[in-house]
Design a protein around this motif. Sequence first.
Motif, PDB file in Angstrom:
ATOM      1  N   LEU A  49       0.824  -1.210   0.000  1.00  0.00           N
ATOM      2  CA  LEU A  49       0.000   0.000   0.000  1.00  0.00           C
ATOM      3  C   LEU A  49       0.858   1.260   0.000  1.00  0.00           C
ATOM      4  O   LEU A  49       0.548   2.235  -0.681  1.00  0.00           O
ATOM      5  N   LYS A  50       1.942   1.250   0.792  1.00  0.00           N
ATOM      6  CA  LYS A  50       2.818   2.416   0.844  1.00  0.00           C
ATOM      7  C   LYS A  50       3.428   2.692  -0.528  1.00  0.00           C
ATOM      8  O   LYS A  50       3.499   3.840  -0.980  1.00  0.00           O
ATOM      9  N   ILE A  51       3.883   1.640  -1.198  1.00  0.00           N
ATOM     10  CA  ILE A  51       4.477   1.810  -2.528  1.00  0.00           C
ATOM     11  C   ILE A  51       3.422   2.306  -3.515  1.00  0.00           C
ATOM     12  O   ILE A  51       3.663   3.230  -4.302  1.00  0.00           O
ATOM     13  N   PHE A  52       2.228   1.706  -3.476  1.00  0.00           N
ATOM     14  CA  PHE A  52       1.152   2.103  -4.384  1.00  0.00           C
ATOM     15  C   PHE A  52       0.790   3.576  -4.190  1.00  0.00           C
ATOM     16  O   PHE A  52       0.621   4.321  -5.169  1.00  0.00           O
ATOM     17  N   VAL A  53       0.668   4.018  -2.936  1.00  0.00           N
ATOM     18  CA  VAL A  53       0.311   5.406  -2.655  1.00  0.00           C
ATOM     19  C   VAL A  53       1.378   6.359  -3.208  1.00  0.00           C
ATOM     20  O   VAL A  53       1.049   7.409  -3.776  1.00  0.00           O
ATOM     21  N   GLU A  54       2.645   6.009  -3.062  1.00  0.00           N
ATOM     22  CA  GLU A  54       3.706   6.861  -3.597  1.00  0.00           C
ATOM     23  C   GLU A  54       3.647   6.937  -5.118  1.00  0.00           C
ATOM     24  O   GLU A  54       3.850   8.009  -5.712  1.00  0.00           O
ATOM     25  N   VAL A  55       3.369   5.806  -5.776  1.00  0.00           N
ATOM     26  CA  VAL A  55       3.244   5.817  -7.242  1.00  0.00           C
ATOM     27  C   VAL A  55       2.066   6.694  -7.659  1.00  0.00           C
ATOM     28  O   VAL A  55       2.161   7.507  -8.582  1.00  0.00           O
ATOM     29  N   ALA A  56       0.932   6.544  -6.955  1.00  0.00           N
ATOM     30  CA  ALA A  56      -0.264   7.327  -7.284  1.00  0.00           C
ATOM     31  C   ALA A  56      -0.020   8.819  -7.072  1.00  0.00           C
ATOM     32  O   ALA A  56      -0.488   9.651  -7.860  1.00  0.00           O
ATOM     33  N   ARG A  57       0.692   9.179  -5.995  1.00  0.00           N
ATOM     34  CA  ARG A  57       0.929  10.591  -5.686  1.00  0.00           C
ATOM     35  C   ARG A  57       1.941  11.226  -6.639  1.00  0.00           C
ATOM     36  O   ARG A  57       1.795  12.398  -7.017  1.00  0.00           O
ATOM     37  N   THR A  58       2.974  10.485  -7.004  1.00  0.00           N
ATOM     38  CA  THR A  58       4.022  11.057  -7.845  1.00  0.00           C
ATOM     39  C   THR A  58       3.757  10.851  -9.333  1.00  0.00           C
ATOM     40  O   THR A  58       4.219  11.641 -10.156  1.00  0.00           O
ATOM     41  N   GLY A  59       3.017   9.793  -9.673  1.00  0.00           N
ATOM     42  CA  GLY A  59       2.760   9.495 -11.077  1.00  0.00           C
ATOM     43  C   GLY A  59       3.941   8.873 -11.792  1.00  0.00           C
ATOM     44  O   GLY A  59       3.911   8.704 -13.011  1.00  0.00           O
ATOM     45  N   LYS A  60       4.967   8.483 -11.024  1.00  0.00           N
ATOM     46  CA  LYS A  60       6.175   7.919 -11.631  1.00  0.00           C
ATOM     47  C   LYS A  60       6.721   6.792 -10.762  1.00  0.00           C
ATOM     48  O   LYS A  60       6.828   6.928  -9.543  1.00  0.00           O
ATOM     49  N   MET A  61       7.069   5.690 -11.414  1.00  0.00           N
ATOM     50  CA  MET A  61       7.693   4.563 -10.693  1.00  0.00           C
ATOM     51  C   MET A  61       9.045   4.990 -10.124  1.00  0.00           C
ATOM     52  O   MET A  61       9.392   4.637  -8.988  1.00  0.00           O
ATOM     53  N   SER A  62       9.790   5.776 -10.901  1.00  0.00           N
ATOM     54  CA  SER A  62      11.132   6.167 -10.459  1.00  0.00           C
ATOM     55  C   SER A  62      11.065   7.062  -9.227  1.00  0.00           C
ATOM     56  O   SER A  62      11.858   6.917  -8.285  1.00  0.00           O
ATOM     57  N   ALA A  63      10.117   8.011  -9.219  1.00  0.00           N
ATOM     58  CA  ALA A  63       9.982   8.904  -8.068  1.00  0.00           C
ATOM     59  C   ALA A  63       9.534   8.135  -6.840  1.00  0.00           C
ATOM     60  O   ALA A  63      10.006   8.387  -5.727  1.00  0.00           O
ATOM     61  N   ALA A  64       8.613   7.182  -7.035  1.00  0.00           N
ATOM     62  CA  ALA A  64       8.154   6.361  -5.910  1.00  0.00           C
ATOM     63  C   ALA A  64       9.302   5.528  -5.345  1.00  0.00           C
ATOM     64  O   ALA A  64       9.432   5.377  -4.129  1.00  0.00           O
ATOM     65  N   ALA A  65      10.131   4.992  -6.231  1.00  0.00           N
ATOM     66  CA  ALA A  65      11.284   4.207  -5.778  1.00  0.00           C
ATOM     67  C   ALA A  65      12.229   5.059  -4.948  1.00  0.00           C
ATOM     68  O   ALA A  65      12.724   4.630  -3.897  1.00  0.00           O
ATOM     69  N   GLN A  66      12.477   6.277  -5.419  1.00  0.00           N
ATOM     70  CA  GLN A  66      13.371   7.183  -4.685  1.00  0.00           C
ATOM     71  C   GLN A  66      12.793   7.536  -3.316  1.00  0.00           C
ATOM     72  O   GLN A  66      13.510   7.529  -2.312  1.00  0.00           O
ATOM     73  N   ASN A  67      11.492   7.830  -3.253  1.00  0.00           N
ATOM     74  CA  ASN A  67      10.854   8.210  -1.988  1.00  0.00           C
ATOM     75  C   ASN A  67      10.793   7.051  -1.002  1.00  0.00           C
ATOM     76  O   ASN A  67      10.802   7.264   0.220  1.00  0.00           O
ATOM     77  N   CYS A  68      10.697   5.832  -1.530  1.00  0.00           N
ATOM     78  CA  CYS A  68      10.602   4.644  -0.654  1.00  0.00           C
ATOM     79  C   CYS A  68      11.957   3.995  -0.406  1.00  0.00           C
ATOM     80  O   CYS A  68      12.036   2.978   0.302  1.00  0.00           O
ATOM     81  N   TYR A  69      13.025   4.558  -1.024  1.00  0.00           N
ATOM     82  CA  TYR A  69      14.386   4.025  -0.861  1.00  0.00           C
ATOM     83  C   TYR A  69      14.493   2.573  -1.309  1.00  0.00           C
ATOM     84  O   TYR A  69      15.107   1.723  -0.635  1.00  0.00           O
ATOM     85  N   ILE A  70      13.881   2.277  -2.439  1.00  0.00           N
ATOM     86  CA  ILE A  70      13.945   0.931  -3.021  1.00  0.00           C
ATOM     87  C   ILE A  70      14.214   1.074  -4.512  1.00  0.00           C
ATOM     88  O   ILE A  70      14.192   2.178  -5.058  1.00  0.00           O
ATOM     89  N   SER A  71      14.439  -0.040  -5.190  1.00  0.00           N
ATOM     90  CA  SER A  71      14.721   0.007  -6.614  1.00  0.00           C
ATOM     91  C   SER A  71      13.427   0.115  -7.416  1.00  0.00           C
ATOM     92  O   SER A  71      12.343  -0.258  -6.950  1.00  0.00           O
ATOM     93  N   GLN A  72      13.552   0.599  -8.649  1.00  0.00           N
ATOM     94  CA  GLN A  72      12.373   0.729  -9.500  1.00  0.00           C
ATOM     95  C   GLN A  72      11.760  -0.630  -9.842  1.00  0.00           C
ATOM     96  O   GLN A  72      10.523  -0.755  -9.854  1.00  0.00           O
ATOM     97  N   PRO A  73      12.557  -1.686 -10.115  1.00  0.00           N
ATOM     98  CA  PRO A  73      11.942  -3.006 -10.344  1.00  0.00           C
ATOM     99  C   PRO A  73      11.119  -3.494  -9.152  1.00  0.00           C
ATOM    100  O   PRO A  73      10.091  -4.154  -9.332  1.00  0.00           O
ATOM    101  N   THR A  74      11.563  -3.150  -7.935  1.00  0.00           N
ATOM    102  CA  THR A  74      10.792  -3.555  -6.748  1.00  0.00           C
ATOM    103  C   THR A  74       9.446  -2.853  -6.714  1.00  0.00           C
ATOM    104  O   THR A  74       8.428  -3.450  -6.348  1.00  0.00           O
ATOM    105  N   VAL A  75       9.418  -1.574  -7.108  1.00  0.00           N
ATOM    106  CA  VAL A  75       8.152  -0.843  -7.189  1.00  0.00           C
ATOM    107  C   VAL A  75       7.241  -1.493  -8.218  1.00  0.00           C
ATOM    108  O   VAL A  75       6.044  -1.733  -7.961  1.00  0.00           O
ATOM    109  N   SER A  76       7.781  -1.788  -9.403  1.00  0.00           N
ATOM    110  CA  SER A  76       6.980  -2.413 -10.461  1.00  0.00           C
ATOM    111  C   SER A  76       6.406  -3.742 -10.008  1.00  0.00           C
ATOM    112  O   SER A  76       5.232  -4.061 -10.273  1.00  0.00           O
TER     113      SER A  76
END
Length: 307
Positions: A6-33
């Motif tokens: 849920l935390k990852i999903f919310v960051e993707v929804a708020r930023t509109g970008k997988m890369s930005a969500a990855a940066q905000n969550c301190y994880i890799s972009q493949p992990t977000v995907s």
Amino acid sequence: MTLRHLKIFVEVARTGKMSAAAQNCYISQPTVSQAIRELEEHYQVRLFERLSKKLFITPEGKTLFSYAVRTLEQYQQLEDAMNGMEKGNSLRLGATITIGTCLLPGIINDLDQAIHPLSQYTYVGNTHTIEEMLLKSQLDIGIVEGIVESPDLISIPIARDYLVLAAAPDHPIARMPQVHISQLKDYSFVLRESGSGTRKLFTDYMTRVNVPLQVICEAGCPDAIKRIVLYNRYLTAISVRLVENEMKSSSLKIFLNKENAWDRSFYLVYHKDKFVTEPMRALKDIMQKYKEPWLPDPDHIGYITES
């Protein structure tokens, strides 16, 4: 499905970008995907449309977003309540600019003496900002002078206040013992910014009495407003608590509203689902000390009338 999803999903929804969500969550972009893909498989819906390398949240995604935000906020409230019991007391306090300027230093000191040890965080902003932070669980409780809009917030009147009209001693109205409200249309004003409870109370009143306002300047700092009034011959509407020193020194001429139309309260505000902690209860008790404003000498003030 986990809170992490849920935390990852919310960051993707708020930023509109997988890369930005990855940066905000301190994880890799493949992990977000992968997390988004697992959520979509779990609920058997598509959460985002991928068009021209851009993400667009779907109606199903918007539904999940509204529930996910509330779930994460409630989880944070649970964490705060449990950590507060296990590791000591903490308080995230919001105050509007008027209250932050005239009362907050004393309140912080009183809280330190009442609750020990106490970890304090304080944020000062206008009423609208404090309301938004309370709704997002970024603050535990607020003290505001404006009326909050959200039905999810509990608002308790805790202290009395009122606005006064302030003018420099050499302003044309300064020698008048009484000024009709309609005369104010001829003068320039400096007022607080939009979102301020002080600004809303005064402008709503002027609209109600059908007197146009010439707002030449806006400022979020009461000291800046007072200096502009003093040196630029503008008028302002300001809390009586903020001009106590100026009234005592006669450096500003103060006018009261004769019909008490500028009276208001300071409010304690918190979310209706918020667990009321010991520091929050202590704050309510402490505010009794600040219940009444200082009263000016009637011989050194003027009056604004409607009739």
